[in-house]
Design an enzyme around this catalytic site. Sequence first.
Site, PDB file in Angstrom:
ATOM      1  CE1 TYR A  12      27.533  14.135 -12.137  1.00  0.00           C
ATOM      2  CE2 TYR A  12      28.141  13.461 -10.094  1.00  0.00           C
ATOM      3  CZ  TYR A  12      27.624  13.298 -11.121  1.00  0.00           C
ATOM      4  OH  TYR A  12      27.339  12.039 -11.263  1.00  0.00           O
ATOM      5  CG  LEU A  44      16.268   7.263  -2.690  1.00  0.00           C
ATOM      6  CD1 LEU A  44      16.419   8.193  -1.609  1.00  0.00           C
ATOM      7  CD2 LEU A  44      15.574   5.913  -2.213  1.00  0.00           C
ATOM      8  NE  ARG A  69      17.896  11.102 -11.763  1.00  0.00           N
ATOM      9  CZ  ARG A  69      19.009  11.080 -12.145  1.00  0.00           C
ATOM     10  NH1 ARG A  69      20.063  11.987 -11.869  1.00  0.00           N
ATOM     11  NH2 ARG A  69      19.478  10.646 -13.357  1.00  0.00           N
ATOM     12  N   GLY A  70      14.385  11.312  -5.787  1.00  0.00           N
ATOM     13  CA  GLY A  70      13.715  11.867  -4.650  1.00  0.00           C
ATOM     14  C   GLY A  70      12.262  11.594  -4.503  1.00  0.00           C
ATOM     15  CB  SER A  88      12.150   9.983  -0.791  1.00  0.00           C
ATOM     16  OG  SER A  88      11.881  10.988  -1.445  1.00  0.00           O
TER      17      SER A  88
END
Length: 342
Positions: free
Chosen positions: A67, A217, A219-220, A223
Amino acid sequence: MTTTQTSNEAAIATVPLGNTGPTVGRIGLGAMGMSGSYGPADDAESTATIHAALDSGANLVDTGDFYGSGHNEALIGKALADRPREDYLLSVKFGALRGPDGSWNGFDARPEATKNFVTYSLQRLGVDHIDIYRPARLDPTVPIEDTVGAIAELVDAGYVRHIGLSEVGPETIRRAAATAPIADLQIEYSIVSRSIENRILVTTRELGIGITAYGVLSRGLLSDAVRSGKTFGAHDFRAHSPRFQGDNLDRNLKLVETLAALAERHGVSVAQLAIAWVLAQGEDIVPVLGARSRARWEESKAALTVELSTTELAEIDKAVPADAVAGERYAAAQFASLDSER
């Protein structure tokens, strides 16, 4: 749907992670987004978010040595430097190979590479052991027994406490578990990513292996963060994800609108509904939530107070059937590397 009012300072409940793993908070913190995977992030706010998660009772922090090409581990190491080691658990993925331009170049899970990777992770994190160590993906050139055996040697030497897996299927899980105790399988699981329900979840439950669920979620998508017309930078994961492209995104946002109507009716956000849904699937499943701000962490934590009835769970399943999402969860080349999808 009911919500239970709790103090902001109330501790998060804990659960055992599988039959052989550590005791962890009911939700964990995923740190990938703090190193640019979804666009720019602020190190100071990321650090504050890590502190907020620990202060609220979460103890599991998940990262990968790739990462930000090491940035994430260094960030976490600095954020946790003044914290008692017993206050947190570190889950680390290894093996993904990256070039200086950010390119992805396969996976290396050879025993000698495994021991090399852990050496650098320990240094960046500033710790003398990693709590759960796992190959990020199955290396098709290396038997899983060899990789797990190498981690088991690290356990014997005190550098690792528990062995985990990531995105592997039933056969690989069984072979790994026959080699050494496996604490958990980290895998994507959400209202719109439910392939683990077919065979994988049956296998982990049979063997007493926990699940740490990422992508809760999506990857958003699940939301308020993504709306039609939104564009993503070149280094944002979603710029290359089929679910966020063209007609797929338009179709998927209609699913989100349906969930939003259900969430609004009960006074919660779409994200909270999505987290509560995963929590309701069993105490052996621990959502690892990718918050990179204190506000997002607080929103995620509040989902712990949302209790979904059997009727409400059925309502969600009817509104968003398991096969309703448009597009795979990874781009073609990455999807092909997933042993969990074979």
